[in-house]
Design a protein around this motif. Structure first.
Motif, PDB file in Angstrom:
ATOM      1  N   ILE A   1      32.433  18.579  50.810  1.00 14.74           N
ATOM      2  CA  ILE A   1      31.957  19.778  51.159  1.00 14.74           C
ATOM      3  C   ILE A   1      32.336  19.818  52.658  1.00 14.74           C
ATOM      4  O   ILE A   1      32.241  18.889  53.388  1.00 14.74           O
ATOM      5  N   LYS A   2      32.534  20.928  53.211  1.00 14.43           N
ATOM      6  CA  LYS A   2      33.013  21.310  54.553  1.00 14.43           C
ATOM      7  C   LYS A   2      32.359  22.701  54.809  1.00 14.43           C
ATOM      8  O   LYS A   2      32.637  23.680  54.070  1.00 14.43           O
ATOM      9  N   GLY A   3      31.548  22.675  55.829  1.00 19.16           N
ATOM     10  CA  GLY A   3      30.806  23.918  56.132  1.00 19.16           C
ATOM     11  C   GLY A   3      30.021  24.387  55.038  1.00 19.16           C
ATOM     12  O   GLY A   3      29.224  23.753  54.399  1.00 19.16           O
ATOM     13  N   ASN A   4      30.267  25.835  54.518  1.00 21.86           N
ATOM     14  CA  ASN A   4      29.662  26.365  53.383  1.00 21.86           C
ATOM     15  C   ASN A   4      30.468  26.488  52.059  1.00 21.86           C
ATOM     16  O   ASN A   4      30.363  26.845  51.054  1.00 21.86           O
ATOM     17  N   ARG A   5      31.477  25.363  52.150  1.00 17.15           N
ATOM     18  CA  ARG A   5      32.676  25.464  50.970  1.00 17.15           C
ATOM     19  C   ARG A   5      32.332  24.013  50.413  1.00 17.15           C
ATOM     20  O   ARG A   5      32.472  22.727  50.912  1.00 17.15           O
ATOM     21  N   ILE A   6      32.297  24.033  49.048  1.00 22.14           N
ATOM     22  CA  ILE A   6      32.262  22.924  48.081  1.00 22.14           C
ATOM     23  C   ILE A   6      33.699  22.882  47.243  1.00 22.14           C
ATOM     24  O   ILE A   6      33.921  23.979  46.619  1.00 22.14           O
ATOM     25  N   ALA A   7      34.524  21.853  47.321  1.00 26.96           N
ATOM     26  CA  ALA A   7      35.626  21.855  46.636  1.00 26.96           C
ATOM     27  C   ALA A   7      35.396  20.648  45.453  1.00 26.96           C
ATOM     28  O   ALA A   7      34.829  19.623  45.816  1.00 26.96           O
ATOM     29  N   ILE A   8      35.542  20.918  44.166  1.00 34.25           N
ATOM     30  CA  ILE A   8      35.400  19.914  43.293  1.00 34.25           C
ATOM     31  C   ILE A   8      36.978  20.086  42.571  1.00 34.25           C
ATOM     32  O   ILE A   8      37.464  20.811  42.365  1.00 34.25           O
ATOM     33  N   GLN A   9      37.219  18.823  42.352  1.00 32.72           N
ATOM     34  CA  GLN A   9      38.514  18.406  41.819  1.00 32.72           C
ATOM     35  C   GLN A   9      38.795  18.760  40.555  1.00 32.72           C
ATOM     36  O   GLN A   9      37.953  19.143  39.490  1.00 32.72           O
ATOM     37  N   LYS A  10      39.885  19.820  40.211  1.00 37.70           N
ATOM     38  CA  LYS A  10      40.025  20.377  39.076  1.00 37.70           C
ATOM     39  C   LYS A  10      40.557  19.283  37.893  1.00 37.70           C
ATOM     40  O   LYS A  10      41.200  18.357  38.182  1.00 37.70           O
ATOM     41  N   GLY A  11      40.068  19.794  36.762  1.00 36.01           N
ATOM     42  CA  GLY A  11      40.304  18.865  35.821  1.00 36.01           C
ATOM     43  C   GLY A  11      39.455  17.935  35.161  1.00 36.01           C
ATOM     44  O   GLY A  11      39.750  17.125  34.307  1.00 36.01           O
ATOM     45  N   LEU A  12      38.342  17.872  36.001  1.00 31.69           N
ATOM     46  CA  LEU A  12      37.293  16.895  35.736  1.00 31.69           C
ATOM     47  C   LEU A  12      36.215  17.348  34.520  1.00 31.69           C
ATOM     48  O   LEU A  12      36.475  18.581  34.127  1.00 31.69           O
ATOM     49  N   THR A  13      35.782  16.257  33.715  1.00 27.62           N
ATOM     50  CA  THR A  13      34.944  16.754  32.566  1.00 27.62           C
ATOM     51  C   THR A  13      33.594  17.628  33.040  1.00 27.62           C
ATOM     52  O   THR A  13      33.426  17.331  34.216  1.00 27.62           O
ATOM     53  N   GLU A  14      32.772  18.272  32.398  1.00 29.86           N
ATOM     54  CA  GLU A  14      31.932  18.776  32.830  1.00 29.86           C
ATOM     55  C   GLU A  14      30.589  17.885  33.109  1.00 29.86           C
ATOM     56  O   GLU A  14      30.095  17.892  34.279  1.00 29.86           O
ATOM     57  N   ALA A  15      30.681  16.574  32.575  1.00 27.60           N
ATOM     58  CA  ALA A  15      29.785  15.663  33.116  1.00 27.60           C
ATOM     59  C   ALA A  15      29.993  14.930  34.317  1.00 27.60           C
ATOM     60  O   ALA A  15      29.251  14.853  35.471  1.00 27.60           O
ATOM     61  N   GLU A  16      31.302  14.729  34.943  1.00 22.04           N
ATOM     62  CA  GLU A  16      31.958  14.519  35.983  1.00 22.04           C
ATOM     63  C   GLU A  16      31.663  15.597  36.911  1.00 22.04           C
ATOM     64  O   GLU A  16      31.203  15.372  38.310  1.00 22.04           O
ATOM     65  N   LYS A  17      31.929  16.815  36.589  1.00 25.18           N
ATOM     66  CA  LYS A  17      31.673  18.012  37.793  1.00 25.18           C
ATOM     67  C   LYS A  17      30.328  17.989  38.226  1.00 25.18           C
ATOM     68  O   LYS A  17      30.085  18.162  39.110  1.00 25.18           O
ATOM     69  N   LYS A  18      29.167  17.792  37.104  1.00 26.53           N
ATOM     70  CA  LYS A  18      28.065  17.833  37.383  1.00 26.53           C
ATOM     71  C   LYS A  18      27.490  16.728  38.598  1.00 26.53           C
ATOM     72  O   LYS A  18      26.898  16.835  39.290  1.00 26.53           O
ATOM     73  N   CYS A  19      27.983  15.421  38.204  1.00 29.19           N
ATOM     74  CA  CYS A  19      27.878  14.239  38.917  1.00 29.19           C
ATOM     75  C   CYS A  19      28.324  14.792  40.466  1.00 29.19           C
ATOM     76  O   CYS A  19      27.731  14.454  41.489  1.00 29.19           O
ATOM     77  N   VAL A  20      29.617  15.181  40.648  1.00 28.41           N
ATOM     78  CA  VAL A  20      30.164  15.643  41.994  1.00 28.41           C
ATOM     79  C   VAL A  20      29.639  16.500  42.609  1.00 28.41           C
ATOM     80  O   VAL A  20      29.081  16.565  43.984  1.00 28.41           O
ATOM     81  N   MET A  21      29.031  17.469  41.893  1.00 26.75           N
ATOM     82  CA  MET A  21      28.177  18.760  42.496  1.00 26.75           C
ATOM     83  C   MET A  21      26.730  18.121  43.267  1.00 26.75           C
ATOM     84  O   MET A  21      26.538  18.662  43.994  1.00 26.75           O
ATOM     85  N   ALA A  22      26.280  17.309  42.157  1.00 29.49           N
ATOM     86  CA  ALA A  22      25.067  16.874  42.504  1.00 29.49           C
ATOM     87  C   ALA A  22      25.040  16.079  43.822  1.00 29.49           C
ATOM     88  O   ALA A  22      24.417  16.109  44.726  1.00 29.49           O
ATOM     89  N   GLU A  23      26.197  15.303  44.177  1.00 33.48           N
ATOM     90  CA  GLU A  23      26.420  14.535  45.208  1.00 33.48           C
ATOM     91  C   GLU A  23      26.682  15.487  46.408  1.00 33.48           C
ATOM     92  O   GLU A  23      26.302  15.188  47.477  1.00 33.48           O
ATOM     93  N   GLU A  24      27.587  16.154  46.145  1.00 31.90           N
ATOM     94  CA  GLU A  24      27.982  17.157  47.412  1.00 31.90           C
ATOM     95  C   GLU A  24      26.774  18.283  47.722  1.00 31.90           C
ATOM     96  O   GLU A  24      26.453  18.360  49.028  1.00 31.90           O
ATOM     97  N   LEU A  25      25.826  18.460  47.078  1.00 31.06           N
ATOM     98  CA  LEU A  25      24.460  19.069  47.372  1.00 31.06           C
ATOM     99  C   LEU A  25      23.641  18.068  48.050  1.00 31.06           C
ATOM    100  O   LEU A  25      23.212  18.240  48.902  1.00 31.06           O
ATOM    101  N   GLY A  26      23.790  16.901  47.701  1.00 29.76           N
ATOM    102  CA  GLY A  26      23.160  15.945  48.684  1.00 29.76           C
ATOM    103  C   GLY A  26      23.615  15.664  50.019  1.00 29.76           C
ATOM    104  O   GLY A  26      22.814  15.492  50.757  1.00 29.76           O
ATOM    105  N   HIS A  27      25.072  15.626  50.293  1.00 32.32           N
ATOM    106  CA  HIS A  27      25.618  15.525  51.525  1.00 32.32           C
ATOM    107  C   HIS A  27      25.058  16.758  51.889  1.00 32.32           C
ATOM    108  O   HIS A  27      24.643  16.774  53.307  1.00 32.32           O
ATOM    109  N   TYR A  28      24.960  17.936  51.491  1.00 32.11           N
ATOM    110  CA  TYR A  28      24.714  19.179  52.252  1.00 32.11           C
ATOM    111  C   TYR A  28      23.270  19.264  52.446  1.00 32.11           C
ATOM    112  O   TYR A  28      22.823  19.558  53.818  1.00 32.11           O
ATOM    113  N   TYR A  29      22.377  18.513  51.742  1.00 37.20           N
ATOM    114  CA  TYR A  29      20.805  18.467  52.371  1.00 37.20           C
ATOM    115  C   TYR A  29      20.839  17.341  53.398  1.00 37.20           C
ATOM    116  O   TYR A  29      19.699  17.277  53.985  1.00 37.20           O
TER     117      TYR A  29
END
Length: 152
Positions: free
Chosen positions: A30-58
């Motif tokens: 996450i940088k500023g208001n942009r979140i990058a998620i690695q392309k090619g991850l499974t749905e479960a992996e993307k969910k975990c990464v997104m939850a962590e990036e939101l955690g960083h945002y907060y």
């Protein structure tokens, strides 16, 4: 339990732009208001990464990429802990028990997270709570292996 789609909607509600793209050093950033998620991850992996990036945002302030800094490592951990609590939590462990999940693989499938993420979360909870903890009328035992017991 949040889905990847729900996490994307949450990010959007905070005016965060999320894109899946090739990343070399990490699965998410996450940088500023942009979140990058690695392309090619499974749905479960993307969910975990997104939850962590939101955690960083907060919780994070500034650039925490330099992990040689103790402060940055603490902020990195806070984001990860938020993801563990949001996607698993003690209640998720109890729900997996109630659904009769017999092993970590079944538990990870029920919680819709990768087994590695579940193992990391259980290690964190073991360090936080010790050998066991009680939630309502359930006892969660972390050592020597994960067990849940209903107290009567």
């Amino acid at each position: 339990m949040s889905t990847y789609e729900e996490l994307l909607i949450e990010a959007d509600s905070h005016n965060l732009v999320t894109k899946e793209k090739p990343l070399r050093a990490s699965k998410g950033r996450i940088k500023g208001n942009r979140i990058a998620i690695q392309k090619g991850l499974t749905e479960a992996e993307k969910k975990c990464v997104m939850a962590e990036e939101l955690g960083h945002y907060y919780t994070a302030t500034g650039n925490i990429l330099d992990q040689s800094s103790i402060s940055n490592r603490k902020q990195e951990l806070r984001g990860r802990i938020m993801a563990y609590d949001r996607l698993i939590g003690l209640i998720g462990i109890i729900q997996a028990y109630q659904r009769r999940c017999r092993n970590l693989s079944e538990m990870a499938e029920h919680l819709e997270v990768p087994e590695e993420f579940l193992n990391d979360a259980l290690s964190y909870y073991r360090n936080k709570y010790g050998i066991f903890t009680q939630v309502d009328h359930y006892l969660i035992i972390f050592e020597p292996s994960l067990m849940v017991m209903e107290l009567v």
